[in-house]
Write an enzyme that holds these catalytic residues in place. Sequence first.
Site, PDB file in Angstrom:
ATOM      1  N   ASP A   1     -41.872 -37.949 -38.478  1.00 17.18           N
ATOM      2  CA  ASP A   1     -42.589 -39.068 -37.766  1.00 17.18           C
ATOM      3  C   ASP A   1     -43.910 -38.418 -37.263  1.00 17.18           C
ATOM      4  O   ASP A   1     -44.015 -37.348 -37.536  1.00 17.18           O
ATOM      5  CB  ASP A   1     -41.803 -39.334 -36.373  1.00 17.18           C
ATOM      6  CG  ASP A   1     -42.481 -40.170 -35.318  1.00 17.18           C
ATOM      7  OD1 ASP A   1     -42.984 -41.375 -35.688  1.00 17.18           O
ATOM      8  OD2 ASP A   1     -42.325 -39.893 -34.176  1.00 17.18           O
TER       9      ASP A   1
ATOM     10  N   ASP B   1     -46.435 -39.573 -34.318  1.00 15.58           N
ATOM     11  CA  ASP B   1     -46.846 -39.411 -32.765  1.00 15.58           C
ATOM     12  C   ASP B   1     -45.474 -38.661 -32.097  1.00 15.58           C
ATOM     13  O   ASP B   1     -44.700 -39.096 -32.407  1.00 15.58           O
ATOM     14  CB  ASP B   1     -47.049 -40.496 -32.102  1.00 15.58           C
ATOM     15  CG  ASP B   1     -48.276 -41.267 -32.470  1.00 15.58           C
ATOM     16  OD1 ASP B   1     -49.485 -41.474 -31.994  1.00 15.58           O
ATOM     17  OD2 ASP B   1     -48.148 -41.598 -33.990  1.00 15.58           O
TER      18      ASP B   1
END
Length: 218
Positions: free
Chosen positions: A11, A13
Amino acid sequence: MVTKPNAILFDLDGTLLETAKDLGNALNHVLETMQRPLVSYEEYRNIASNGAKGMLELGFGDELKSLDFEDLRQQFFTHYENNICVDTVFFEGIETLLNELNQKSIPWGIVTNKPEYLTLKLVEFFPLLKECNVIISGDSLPERKPHPKPLLYAQEQLKIQFPNTWYVGDAQRDIEAAHAANMTSVVAEYGYLPSIQESHKWLADIHIQHPLDLLAFL
């Protein structure tokens, strides 16, 4: 016992990049224009993974229902796009981790729900991220996390004959997507979790408190 990966997807953020401050700056810009009280880093940090909607809900509360959400959302994104990397940095240890993956010839990539135009703009500020093998954004496909398709599509792009892919993220949707894609799931506990206790309910395969903890499994 988990099997060593031959590819790792991340991922963005709250996992690779500490983006909360710039997202919070965008929220506070909108709040300021609406003459509302600003929100502190401590208040918005663990909401940052929920995107514009989560941030605006935090800032405006129930009042958001009576406001023009799309207008506020556009204000949020405009300010964020124009100030996307003022306070954003790698989480401590991420650069070392990614360089180690490169040295071990373990391909890695990014799967995020962030819109592509923002993802690619942000990645430009971090040359190391441009070395990744694949980037899938929130609008690259019709589906987005927690649907497994973005993870599976990213894995396909890596062209590994017998993939054993891990997915590292800091949100429940990340772990759900990894499970649905039959990938080893890794919770980044240093990210934007609601709480460590809550994250254990997601039944991830691995929990790491620091990015470099992942090296022990390689």
